[in-house]
Motif scaffolding. Structure first.
Motif, PDB file in Angstrom:
ATOM      1  N   GLU A 137       2.630  21.294  58.781  1.00 50.43           N
ATOM      2  CA  GLU A 137       3.057  22.209  57.722  1.00 50.43           C
ATOM      3  C   GLU A 137       2.990  21.435  56.418  1.00 50.43           C
ATOM      4  N   MET A 138       2.234  21.936  55.452  1.00 44.77           N
ATOM      5  CA  MET A 138       2.183  21.302  54.142  1.00 44.77           C
ATOM      6  C   MET A 138       3.467  21.644  53.401  1.00 44.77           C
ATOM      7  N   VAL A 139       4.177  20.642  52.937  1.00 44.62           N
ATOM      8  CA  VAL A 139       5.426  20.880  52.216  1.00 44.62           C
ATOM      9  C   VAL A 139       5.090  21.271  50.780  1.00 44.62           C
ATOM     10  N   ASN A 179       8.110  25.606  47.330  1.00 41.55           N
ATOM     11  CA  ASN A 179       9.023  26.633  47.832  1.00 41.55           C
ATOM     12  C   ASN A 179       9.721  26.233  49.135  1.00 41.55           C
ATOM     13  N   HIS A 180       9.317  25.130  49.763  1.00 37.76           N
ATOM     14  CA  HIS A 180       9.977  24.605  50.956  1.00 37.76           C
ATOM     15  C   HIS A 180      11.021  23.543  50.607  1.00 37.76           C
ATOM     16  N   ALA A 181      11.101  23.185  49.326  1.00 40.64           N
ATOM     17  CA  ALA A 181      11.863  22.001  48.920  1.00 40.64           C
ATOM     18  C   ALA A 181      13.258  22.338  48.402  1.00 40.64           C
ATOM     19  N   ILE A 214      10.867  14.351  53.775  1.00 45.65           N
ATOM     20  CA  ILE A 214       9.443  14.679  53.709  1.00 45.65           C
ATOM     21  C   ILE A 214       9.229  15.262  52.318  1.00 45.65           C
ATOM     22  N   HIS A 215       8.438  14.580  51.512  1.00 43.40           N
ATOM     23  CA  HIS A 215       8.274  14.947  50.105  1.00 43.40           C
ATOM     24  C   HIS A 215       7.283  16.088  49.917  1.00 43.40           C
ATOM     25  N   VAL A 216       7.462  16.826  48.842  1.00 42.42           N
ATOM     26  CA  VAL A 216       6.503  17.851  48.460  1.00 42.42           C
ATOM     27  C   VAL A 216       5.130  17.183  48.344  1.00 42.42           C
ATOM     28  N   GLY A 217       4.121  17.805  48.939  1.00 43.69           N
ATOM     29  CA  GLY A 217       2.766  17.248  48.944  1.00 43.69           C
ATOM     30  C   GLY A 217       2.425  16.539  50.234  1.00 43.69           C
ATOM     31  N   THR A 245      12.182  17.432  48.213  1.00 43.26           N
ATOM     32  CA  THR A 245      11.893  17.099  49.608  1.00 43.26           C
ATOM     33  C   THR A 245      12.121  18.347  50.452  1.00 43.26           C
ATOM     34  N   ALA A 246      11.491  18.377  51.613  1.00 39.17           N
ATOM     35  CA  ALA A 246      11.604  19.548  52.486  1.00 39.17           C
ATOM     36  C   ALA A 246      13.061  19.838  52.793  1.00 39.17           C
ATOM     37  N   HIS A 247      13.438  21.078  52.639  1.00 38.72           N
ATOM     38  CA  HIS A 247      14.786  21.522  52.984  1.00 38.72           C
ATOM     39  C   HIS A 247      14.943  21.394  54.501  1.00 38.72           C
ATOM     40  N   GLY A 248      16.076  20.855  54.928  1.00 40.40           N
ATOM     41  CA  GLY A 248      16.307  20.645  56.357  1.00 40.40           C
ATOM     42  C   GLY A 248      16.157  21.911  57.183  1.00 40.40           C
ATOM     43  N   GLY A 249      16.544  23.044  56.619  1.00 42.14           N
ATOM     44  CA  GLY A 249      16.406  24.308  57.335  1.00 42.14           C
ATOM     45  C   GLY A 249      14.959  24.662  57.609  1.00 42.14           C
ATOM     46  N   ASN A 250      14.063  24.329  56.681  1.00 37.97           N
ATOM     47  CA  ASN A 250      12.637  24.571  56.913  1.00 37.97           C
ATOM     48  C   ASN A 250      12.101  23.665  58.007  1.00 37.97           C
TER      49      ASN A 250
END
Length: 147
Positions: free
Chosen positions: A13-15, A18-20, A65-68, A25-30
Motif C-alpha cells: 500500500e503506497m502511503v 490521506n493515509h497520514a 511508515i512515512h508518506v511516500g 506517517t501512516a495512521h495506525g488505523g490504516n
C-alpha cells in the motif's frame, strides 16, 4: 489439506497524505486495516471459505511508515482449529527506490471461517511439507508464545 505456503500473501500500500496523521506517517488505523485485509485473504486461501476477524492480538507499532513509502504486508496461516485460522502478519516500511525494508508492525490475527448462512464452518488441516514452511510456522509459534 492446505500447505502453509499456499496461504502466503504479500501486498503493498503506497502511503499517501490521506493515509497520514499530523506527523506525515501512516495512521495506525490504516496500517491495521491493511493488515486485516491481507490476513483475511490468507485465511480465505487456506480455508476456501469466507473468513471474518475474530481476534487481534497485541499490535505494537515499532516504527513509522512515512508518506511516500509503501507498507509492505506479509501474511500466512500458521495454525488452525476446527473453524478458526491463525495468521501471522508483518508490516514493513519499504522505500521503493532503494528496496530497503524494515519491520514496523507485527501481529497475530484469528479469523473464523463461515458458511453461506454466516455460521462457523470447518477448515482443513494445515500442512508443512517444505523446510521453508516448517521454519515459517515455527517462527510464528515461537513469537506467538513469547507474547
Amino acid at each position: 489439506m492446505t500447505a502453509l505456503i499456499e496461504t502466503l500473501v504479500e501486498n503493498r500500500e503506497m502511503v499517501q497524505p490521506n493515509h497520514a496523521n499530523m506527523l506525515d506517517t501512516a495512521h495506525g488505523g490504516n496500517v491495521m486495516k491493511w493488515m486485516d485485509e491481507v490476513g483475511a485473504m490468507s485465511a480465505m486461501l487456506f480455508s476456501g471459505e469466507t473468513c471474518v476477524t475474530a481476534r487481534v492480538d497485541r499490535m505494537n507499532f515499532e516504527r513509522p511508515i512515512h508518506v511516500g513509502d509503501t507498507a509492505y504486508i506479509t501474511a500466512y496461516v500458521y495454525d488452525a482449529g476446527t473453524s478458526s485460522v491463525k495468521v501471522r502478519l508483518v508490516a514493513e516500511r519499504e522505500d521503493l527506490r532503494t528496496r530497503e525494508r524494515e519491520t514496523t508492525t507485527e501481529s497475530y490475527f484469528v479469523y473464523v471461517a463461515i458458511d453461506d448462512e454466516k455460521n462457523p464452518t470447518t477448515v482443513p488441516d494445515l500442512t508443512t511439507d517444505s523446510e521453508q514452511e516448517v521454519a515459517l510456522r515455527q517462527a510464528a509459534l515461537e513469537s506467538d508464545s513469547d507474547r
